[in-house]
Scaffold this active site. Structure first.
Site, short mmCIF file in Angstrom:
data_model
loop_
_atom_site.label_atom_id
_atom_site.label_comp_id
_atom_site.label_asym_id
_atom_site.label_seq_id
_atom_site.Cartn_x
_atom_site.Cartn_y
_atom_site.Cartn_z
N SER A 44 54.25 19.18 25.55
CA SER A 44 54.03 19.80 24.24
C SER A 44 55.08 20.89 23.99
CB SER A 44 52.63 20.41 24.16
OG SER A 44 52.40 21.28 25.25
N ASP A 82 53.96 17.35 33.30
CA ASP A 82 54.01 16.11 32.51
C ASP A 82 55.27 15.33 32.80
OD1 ASP A 82 51.81 15.64 30.90
OD2 ASP A 82 52.50 16.96 29.29
N LYS A 111 51.49 14.28 35.49
CA LYS A 111 50.57 13.67 34.51
C LYS A 111 51.33 12.62 33.70
CE LYS A 111 48.86 16.04 30.79
NZ LYS A 111 49.40 15.31 29.62
N GLU A 113 50.81 9.49 30.53
CA GLU A 113 49.96 9.05 29.42
C GLU A 113 49.75 7.53 29.48
OE1 GLU A 113 51.52 10.43 25.68
OE2 GLU A 113 51.52 12.52 26.33
N GLU A 177 42.26 13.36 25.22
CA GLU A 177 42.77 14.08 24.04
C GLU A 177 42.21 13.46 22.76
OE1 GLU A 177 46.94 15.05 24.06
OE2 GLU A 177 46.90 15.68 21.97
O1 KIV Z 1 51.63 18.35 26.64
C1 KIV Z 1 50.57 18.99 26.75
O2 KIV Z 1 50.53 20.22 26.61
C2 KIV Z 1 49.37 18.24 27.05
C3 KIV Z 1 48.06 18.92 26.84
C4 KIV Z 1 47.86 19.27 25.44
C5 KIV Z 1 46.96 18.14 27.40
O3 KIV Z 1 49.45 17.12 27.43
#
Ligand code: KIV
Length: 258
Positions: A44, A82, A111, A113, A177
């Site tokens: 994000s 991420d 993480k 998706e 989400e």
């Molecule tokens: O990229 C991010 O900050 C996220 C969260 C909002 C879960 O994946």
């Protein structure tokens, strides 16, 4: 062997809420680390810091540099990074990039998706002892629209199935989400691993927000964000004071000079 910090997260299921927030730099990380179970370096940051239209433009290098900074501030929480868009298109690419993220940033987990579509990718990472956090529902890296997920029967079935698949693969938790409340509840009660919600109701095992949103540094208005402070205003007030003192020769004083 499962990391101690991950075991602690797993043990919280059905007992204590799991607190998760994003950090993109050391200074914020060291504040939130005192209160969080999980600190997430979220992609994000692409929209929050770089004004990209979507997270699709975030690169591996950007994620790694921010994560190195965050690492300096995180002492006790589990640190998750991420994997950005186009860094896990197949298993070998995913493994190479996940290894790079972990070795360069010393984070605890990555993480990704998606559900069934990235089955082999997640399987490869976990087989190679890389702890993985899942992410289902609204998937910003591939979303065509930013609507809530799980309102249609077919979507509900797919999401529940995906959640079960991720659990079977061995992810240690799943971010949900913008998942419709009753479905988030069903997924949470069905799984043995914790769910972390964002726009997915109080029924999840934990909650995540973008820190910049909750402190009022990133002034966006979306339903799932609650602004707990207005840091923009506080910064503005401090800068005005500074400006006035400089203009009026009140700062720097002798004590601030050499
Ligand atoms: O990229 C991010 O900050 C996220 C969260 C909002 C879960 O994946």
């Amino acid at each position: 062997m499962i990391k101690k910090k991950i075991l602690e997260i797993l043990k919280k299921k059905n007992k204590f809420k799991i607190i998760c927030l994003t950090a993109y730099s050391k200074n914020i990380a060291q504040i939130i680390d005192r209160h969080c179970d999980i600190v997430l370096v979220g992609d994000s940051l692409g929209s929050v810091l770089y004004n990209y239209k979507s997270t699709k433009s975030v690169t591996l290098d950007i994620m790694i540099e921010h994560s190195k900074s965050v690492r300096m501030g995180v002492k006790k929480s589990l640190m998750v990074v991420d994997m950005p868009h186009n860094t896990y298109r197949d298993s070998s690419e995913a493994l190479r990039n996940a290894k790079a993220i972990i070795s360069k940033t010393k984070c605890d987990a990555v993480k990704l998706e998606g559900g069934k579509k990235i089955y082999n990718i997640i399987k490869t990472l976990i087989k190679n002892k890389i702890p993985v956090m899942g992410h289902l529902g609204l998937l910003p890296q591939s979303a065509k629209n930013f609507k809530a997920k799980g309102k249609k029967i077919t979507e509900r079935k797919t999401l529940l199935k995906d959640a079960k698949i991720l659990e079977e693969l061995g992810v240690f938790s799943i971010v949900l989400e913008c998942v419709e409340s009753s479905l988030a509840k069903e997924i949470t009660t069905t799984l043995r691993i914790p769910t972390i919600g964002i726009g997915a109701s109080v029924h999840c095992d934990g909650q995540v927000l973008v820190t910049d949103d909750l402190i009022g540094l990133n002034l966006i208005k979306v339903r799932f964000v609650k602004r707990f402070a207005n840091i923009t205003k506080q910064i503005d007030t401090a800068i005005v004071k500074y400006k006035n003192e400089v203009k009026n020769r009140k700062f720097p004083k002798k004590a601030n000079s050499y």
